[in-house]
Design a protein around this motif. Sequence first.
Motif, PDB file in Angstrom:
ATOM      1  N   LEU A  70       0.824  -1.210   0.000  1.00 52.88           N
ATOM      2  CA  LEU A  70       0.000   0.000   0.000  1.00 52.88           C
ATOM      3  C   LEU A  70       0.857   1.259   0.000  1.00 52.88           C
ATOM      4  N   ASP A  71       2.024   1.190   0.578  1.00 54.62           N
ATOM      5  CA  ASP A  71       2.920   2.349   0.567  1.00 54.62           C
ATOM      6  C   ASP A  71       3.397   2.651  -0.845  1.00 54.62           C
ATOM      7  N   THR A  72       3.518   1.630  -1.661  1.00 57.59           N
ATOM      8  CA  THR A  72       3.965   1.851  -3.041  1.00 57.59           C
ATOM      9  C   THR A  72       2.818   2.253  -3.957  1.00 57.59           C
ATOM     10  N   TYR A  73       1.588   1.847  -3.613  1.00 59.27           N
ATOM     11  CA  TYR A  73       0.450   2.165  -4.469  1.00 59.27           C
ATOM     12  C   TYR A  73      -0.221   3.485  -4.089  1.00 59.27           C
ATOM     13  N   ALA A  74      -0.328   3.774  -2.796  1.00 58.24           N
ATOM     14  CA  ALA A  74      -1.101   4.927  -2.335  1.00 58.24           C
ATOM     15  C   ALA A  74      -0.300   6.223  -2.449  1.00 58.24           C
ATOM     16  N   ARG A  75       0.039   6.598  -3.634  1.00 57.87           N
ATOM     17  CA  ARG A  75       0.779   7.834  -3.867  1.00 57.87           C
ATOM     18  C   ARG A  75       0.506   8.396  -5.265  1.00 57.87           C
ATOM     19  N   HIS A  76      -0.596   7.983  -5.881  1.00 61.62           N
ATOM     20  CA  HIS A  76      -0.807   8.285  -7.287  1.00 61.62           C
ATOM     21  C   HIS A  76      -1.896   9.309  -7.561  1.00 61.62           C
ATOM     22  N   THR A  77      -2.743   9.599  -6.606  1.00 66.14           N
ATOM     23  CA  THR A  77      -3.823  10.562  -6.786  1.00 66.14           C
ATOM     24  C   THR A  77      -3.844  11.520  -5.604  1.00 66.14           C
ATOM     25  N   MET A  78      -4.666  12.551  -5.713  1.00 64.41           N
ATOM     26  CA  MET A  78      -4.796  13.500  -4.611  1.00 64.41           C
ATOM     27  C   MET A  78      -5.335  12.817  -3.361  1.00 64.41           C
ATOM     28  N   ALA A  79      -6.352  11.947  -3.544  1.00 67.51           N
ATOM     29  CA  ALA A  79      -6.903  11.217  -2.401  1.00 67.51           C
ATOM     30  C   ALA A  79      -5.852  10.321  -1.765  1.00 67.51           C
ATOM     31  N   ALA A  80      -4.994   9.712  -2.582  1.00 69.14           N
ATOM     32  CA  ALA A  80      -3.945   8.844  -2.052  1.00 69.14           C
ATOM     33  C   ALA A  80      -2.950   9.638  -1.220  1.00 69.14           C
ATOM     34  N   ARG A  81      -2.625  10.826  -1.656  1.00 67.53           N
ATOM     35  CA  ARG A  81      -1.675  11.642  -0.896  1.00 67.53           C
ATOM     36  C   ARG A  81      -2.266  12.108   0.428  1.00 67.53           C
ATOM     37  N   TYR A  82      -3.566  12.400   0.435  1.00 64.67           N
ATOM     38  CA  TYR A  82      -4.222  12.732   1.702  1.00 64.67           C
ATOM     39  C   TYR A  82      -4.233  11.526   2.632  1.00 64.67           C
ATOM     40  N   LEU A  83      -4.496  10.349   2.078  1.00 67.69           N
ATOM     41  CA  LEU A  83      -4.474   9.127   2.878  1.00 67.69           C
ATOM     42  C   LEU A  83      -3.087   8.883   3.443  1.00 67.69           C
ATOM     43  N   TYR A  84      -2.076   9.114   2.632  1.00 71.25           N
ATOM     44  CA  TYR A  84      -0.695   8.933   3.081  1.00 71.25           C
ATOM     45  C   TYR A  84      -0.378   9.895   4.223  1.00 71.25           C
ATOM     46  N   LEU A  86      -2.496  11.209   6.280  1.00 65.91           N
ATOM     47  CA  LEU A  86      -3.308  10.882   7.449  1.00 65.91           C
ATOM     48  C   LEU A  86      -2.772   9.667   8.196  1.00 65.91           C
ATOM     49  N   LEU A  87      -2.446   8.614   7.480  1.00 69.28           N
ATOM     50  CA  LEU A  87      -2.029   7.362   8.110  1.00 69.28           C
ATOM     51  C   LEU A  87      -0.536   7.281   8.371  1.00 69.28           C
ATOM     52  N   GLN A  88       0.248   7.995   7.546  1.00 69.81           N
ATOM     53  CA  GLN A  88       1.694   7.925   7.639  1.00 69.81           C
ATOM     54  C   GLN A  88       2.182   6.513   7.254  1.00 69.81           C
ATOM     55  N   PRO A  89       3.457   6.344   7.016  1.00 70.14           N
ATOM     56  CA  PRO A  89       3.964   5.032   6.579  1.00 70.14           C
ATOM     57  C   PRO A  89       3.602   3.885   7.518  1.00 70.14           C
ATOM     58  N   GLU A  90       3.615   4.142   8.832  1.00 69.43           N
ATOM     59  CA  GLU A  90       3.302   3.061   9.769  1.00 69.43           C
ATOM     60  C   GLU A  90       1.845   2.637   9.660  1.00 69.43           C
ATOM     61  N   GLY A  91       0.952   3.596   9.446  1.00 67.07           N
ATOM     62  CA  GLY A  91      -0.451   3.262   9.273  1.00 67.07           C
ATOM     63  C   GLY A  91      -0.697   2.445   8.016  1.00 67.07           C
ATOM     64  N   LEU A  92      -0.024   2.796   6.941  1.00 66.32           N
ATOM     65  CA  LEU A  92      -0.155   2.021   5.708  1.00 66.32           C
ATOM     66  C   LEU A  92       0.424   0.622   5.864  1.00 66.32           C
ATOM     67  N   ARG A  93       1.472   0.507   6.679  1.00 61.28           N
ATOM     68  CA  ARG A  93       2.057  -0.819   6.935  1.00 61.28           C
ATOM     69  C   ARG A  93       1.063  -1.701   7.695  1.00 61.28           C
ATOM     70  N   LEU A  94       0.296  -1.099   8.605  1.00 63.36           N
ATOM     71  CA  LEU A  94      -0.718  -1.854   9.340  1.00 63.36           C
ATOM     72  C   LEU A  94      -1.922  -2.193   8.460  1.00 63.36           C
ATOM     73  N   LEU A  95      -2.254  -1.282   7.563  1.00 61.63           N
ATOM     74  CA  LEU A  95      -3.428  -1.479   6.717  1.00 61.63           C
ATOM     75  C   LEU A  95      -3.183  -2.488   5.603  1.00 61.63           C
ATOM     76  N   THR A  96      -1.938  -2.664   5.209  1.00 59.66           N
ATOM     77  CA  THR A  96      -1.622  -3.533   4.072  1.00 59.66           C
ATOM     78  C   THR A  96      -2.115  -4.966   4.252  1.00 59.66           C
ATOM     79  N   PRO A  97      -1.777  -5.679   5.347  1.00 54.38           N
ATOM     80  CA  PRO A  97      -2.293  -7.054   5.481  1.00 54.38           C
ATOM     81  C   PRO A  97      -3.796  -7.107   5.675  1.00 54.38           C
ATOM     82  N   THR A  98      -4.413  -5.990   6.124  1.00 50.57           N
ATOM     83  CA  THR A  98      -5.868  -5.967   6.283  1.00 50.57           C
ATOM     84  C   THR A  98      -6.561  -6.194   4.946  1.00 50.57           C
TER      85      THR A  98
END
Length: 380
Positions: A70-84, A86-98
């Motif tokens: 998710l850290d490699t994918y969630a960086r391509h749109t405006m919404a993805a950058r806001y998500l990044y 908000l969650l920061q790299p650690e949040g995306l690391r937790l969300l990935t296996p979910t």
Amino acid sequence: MSARAFSVCSFCSFGPWQVKIEGNVNNDDFRFAGIALKLQVTWIYLDAGSGKMMDPLGGWTYNADPLPALDTYARHTMAARYLYALLQPEGLRLLTPTVVYVELLSAPLALIGTYFGWYNFVYTVAGAACSLHIGIAFTLNNTILLSLVACAPWAVFLPLNAAEAVEPTKSSRSSSPLGKLITHILILSLICGSLWFETISEECNQSMKHIWSTVLHNRWNVFVGAEEYVTWEIAPGRLADESVVDVWGRTEDVNWYMPGAGAPCTSTSRPGRWRSFPYLAELEGEEGEALWSYLCRQWDRENDVANNPGRKLIRYNFFMLQADVLPNMGFSATRKRLIKAYECDAVSDDSRETRTEDTTDGQAENAIGDGESKKEKEEL
């Protein structure tokens, strides 16, 4: 998503609602077809989730190294950058296996819920799965249509209790034995064919040149691994008036920089079916000639070269550019690879001859490099 999965979506979009409208919930044929569709959708999601779980690089695990998917994918749109943000790299690391567990568990749980009549539970599971697809639509470029269509199969899990109060029509209460037999044979043939195709068929039988490959291909194995790099294309071209343009991007300026925030696909400048164009680069002979000469004809047609002879495209170089994905929304320096050097000025409308010589990277730059600034070359 495969062509087979798309056909499933199309059937699900109409089949269940047709049953609901007609109140035909007690019809054995539709009950059998509904069960087959539920099992088919379950297979698709189990296949997608297991593919991510068994990724050799472990990109969909919490301990993914160097970056979770998710850290490699969630960086391509405006919404993805806001998500990044908000969650920061650690949040995306937790969300990935979910994401993996949602794909693995959603369809089986919905299947269980429909069997026991747990309607609210089914709504919750279907909502979670559709939320996953909607999230993909917001955070990845060129995925809106794909994601919305992917929500359609969940219609087959929705309870049809509202239709139970509808009085079945006379035609729906009875059907001929021959009709039932044909229906069951068709459904069983599709089930057996899918199992054969996905388990024991040989590689030659899985070629998309065969009609059964399109019909029976029943996998959704996109986004299986973490994205290690992003790619995009440009095609600097020389015109008759000696100016240099980007034929692929259809712009007057040649921009070697990554477009936008880095799209997770090729052909960023040309969405839709143009995304498959670079994958055909190895075509040779008449097929290759038709592929590469089309860019010449398209440019000349769109620029009305009959009235503007200076806008005629003489030649172009087709480059694939690539940059590695780095932590903290970063990307490495751009690398480039010459895919094709094509001469248009030696091509007539009636007969076209392919230039067969291999052109090195340095030769390609000399062909149209006069239009590039020294700064651009140094950056590449």
